[in-house]
Enzyme design. Structure first.
Site, short mmCIF file in Angstrom:
data_model
loop_
_atom_site.label_atom_id
_atom_site.label_comp_id
_atom_site.label_asym_id
_atom_site.label_seq_id
_atom_site.Cartn_x
_atom_site.Cartn_y
_atom_site.Cartn_z
N PRO A 70 -1.38 -36.77 -14.69
CG PRO A 70 -1.38 -35.53 -12.72
CD PRO A 70 -2.12 -35.69 -14.02
CG ASN A 71 2.50 -39.08 -11.06
OD1 ASN A 71 3.68 -38.89 -11.31
ND2 ASN A 71 1.82 -38.32 -10.21
NE ARG A 109 6.55 -46.82 -7.67
CZ ARG A 109 6.08 -45.57 -7.51
NH1 ARG A 109 6.34 -44.64 -8.40
NH2 ARG A 109 5.35 -45.25 -6.47
CE1 TYR A 148 -4.12 -45.73 -9.28
CE2 TYR A 148 -1.81 -45.97 -8.65
CZ TYR A 148 -3.03 -45.32 -8.53
OH TYR A 148 -3.16 -44.26 -7.67
CG ASN A 183 -7.28 -41.63 -15.06
OD1 ASN A 183 -7.33 -40.82 -14.13
ND2 ASN A 183 -6.92 -42.89 -14.90
CB ALA A 232 -3.25 -36.45 -8.36
CG HIS A 266 -8.58 -36.38 -6.16
ND1 HIS A 266 -9.78 -37.04 -6.32
CD2 HIS A 266 -7.62 -37.28 -6.52
CE1 HIS A 266 -9.54 -38.28 -6.73
NE2 HIS A 266 -8.24 -38.44 -6.87
CG ASP A 277 -13.64 -23.31 -14.19
OD1 ASP A 277 -14.66 -23.85 -13.72
OD2 ASP A 277 -13.05 -22.37 -13.62
CD GLU A 309 -14.18 -38.02 -12.84
OE1 GLU A 309 -15.27 -37.39 -12.91
OE2 GLU A 309 -13.50 -38.10 -11.80
CG HIS A 346 -10.88 -42.02 -11.44
ND1 HIS A 346 -9.81 -41.17 -11.52
CD2 HIS A 346 -11.99 -41.25 -11.46
CE1 HIS A 346 -10.25 -39.92 -11.56
NE2 HIS A 346 -11.57 -39.94 -11.54
CB SER A 353 -7.85 -47.24 -8.08
OG SER A 353 -7.85 -45.82 -7.99
NE ARG A 378 -6.25 -45.66 -4.09
CZ ARG A 378 -5.39 -45.12 -4.95
NH1 ARG A 378 -5.80 -44.79 -6.18
NH2 ARG A 378 -4.15 -44.91 -4.60
NE ARG A 396 -5.61 -41.96 -3.62
CZ ARG A 396 -4.51 -41.46 -4.19
NH1 ARG A 396 -4.60 -40.78 -5.32
NH2 ARG A 396 -3.31 -41.66 -3.66
O1 CA2 Z 1 -7.42 -44.64 -10.22
C1 CA2 Z 1 -7.06 -43.78 -11.04
O2 CA2 Z 1 -7.10 -43.95 -12.25
C2 CA2 Z 1 -6.49 -42.45 -10.53
O3 CA2 Z 1 -6.93 -41.41 -11.40
C3 CA2 Z 1 -4.97 -42.58 -10.57
C4 CA2 Z 1 -4.23 -41.38 -9.98
C5 CA2 Z 1 -4.79 -41.05 -8.60
O4 CA2 Z 1 -4.18 -39.86 -8.11
C6 CA2 Z 1 -6.30 -40.87 -8.60
O5 CA2 Z 1 -6.72 -40.63 -7.27
C7 CA2 Z 1 -6.97 -42.11 -9.12
C8 CA2 Z 1 -2.74 -41.66 -9.83
C9 CA2 Z 1 -2.07 -42.23 -11.04
C10 CA2 Z 1 -0.68 -42.67 -10.64
O6 CA2 Z 1 -0.38 -43.83 -11.37
C11 CA2 Z 1 0.70 -44.56 -10.97
C12 CA2 Z 1 0.91 -45.74 -11.63
C13 CA2 Z 1 1.96 -46.54 -11.27
C14 CA2 Z 1 2.82 -46.14 -10.26
C15 CA2 Z 1 2.62 -44.97 -9.60
C16 CA2 Z 1 1.56 -44.16 -9.97
#
Ligand code: CA2
Length: 147
Positions: free
Chosen positions: A10-11, A18, A23, A79, A82, A85, A92, A103, A105, A107, A112, A116
């Protein structure tokens, strides 16, 4: 030619729009373009996907497991966003499908917020790469080629 699946949760479709300080400034399409030659050098095609839905990731992991057994997929770079977590279902699915997963990430999740720091996925992943930005995806593909 077998494929490597690069699955994003997601996201991650918002990458490049942004939060570049967290990221990076590359979009998922940019990451795909960087990863394709890395996969090709290993003799693999690359399938990049993104979803905002937990169950879709579960379905894709099941698909990956079946394709690994059929010899058409070598493994998954994942990846989970969220869901890393929160998702016992994704944990599973990896365990049940017996699919090799690296896996990734973008960041450094350990630098953080404390929520996370825990991953449901890491115990069932073959390896984990965090904090190296888009380069982490390239390294994860190469990691799937290790014995
Ligand atoms: O660091 C990563 O790749 C994460 O998987 C990114 C997730 C975060 O919830 C994990 O803790 C770490 C969030 C991805 C959201 O990506 C965005 C990118 C641009 C703007 C807003 C969100």
């Amino acid at each position: 030619m077998p494929a490597v699946l690069v699955l994003n949760g997601p996201n991650l479709n918002l990458l490049g729009t942004r939060e570049p300080e967290v990221y990076g400034s590359q979009t998922l399409a940019d990451i795909q373009a960087r990863c394709e030659p890395v996969a090709a050098a290993l003799g693999w095609t690359l399938e990049m996907r993104q979803t905002n839905h937990e169950g879709v990731l579960v379905d894709w992991l099941h698909e990956a497991g079946a394709r690994v057994r059929a010899g058409s997929v070598v493994g998954v770079v994942l990846n989970p966003g969220a869901y890393t977590h929160t998702s016992v279902a994704i944990r599973d699915a990896i365990d049940g499908a017996q699919v090799p997963v690296i896996e990734v990430h973008l960041s450094n999740v350990h630098a953080r917020e404390s929520f996370r720091h825990h991953s449901y996925v890491s115990p069932v992943a073959r390896g984990v790469i965090v904090g190296l930005g888009a380069r982490g995806y390239e390294l994860a593909i190469q990691a799937l080629a290790l014995d």
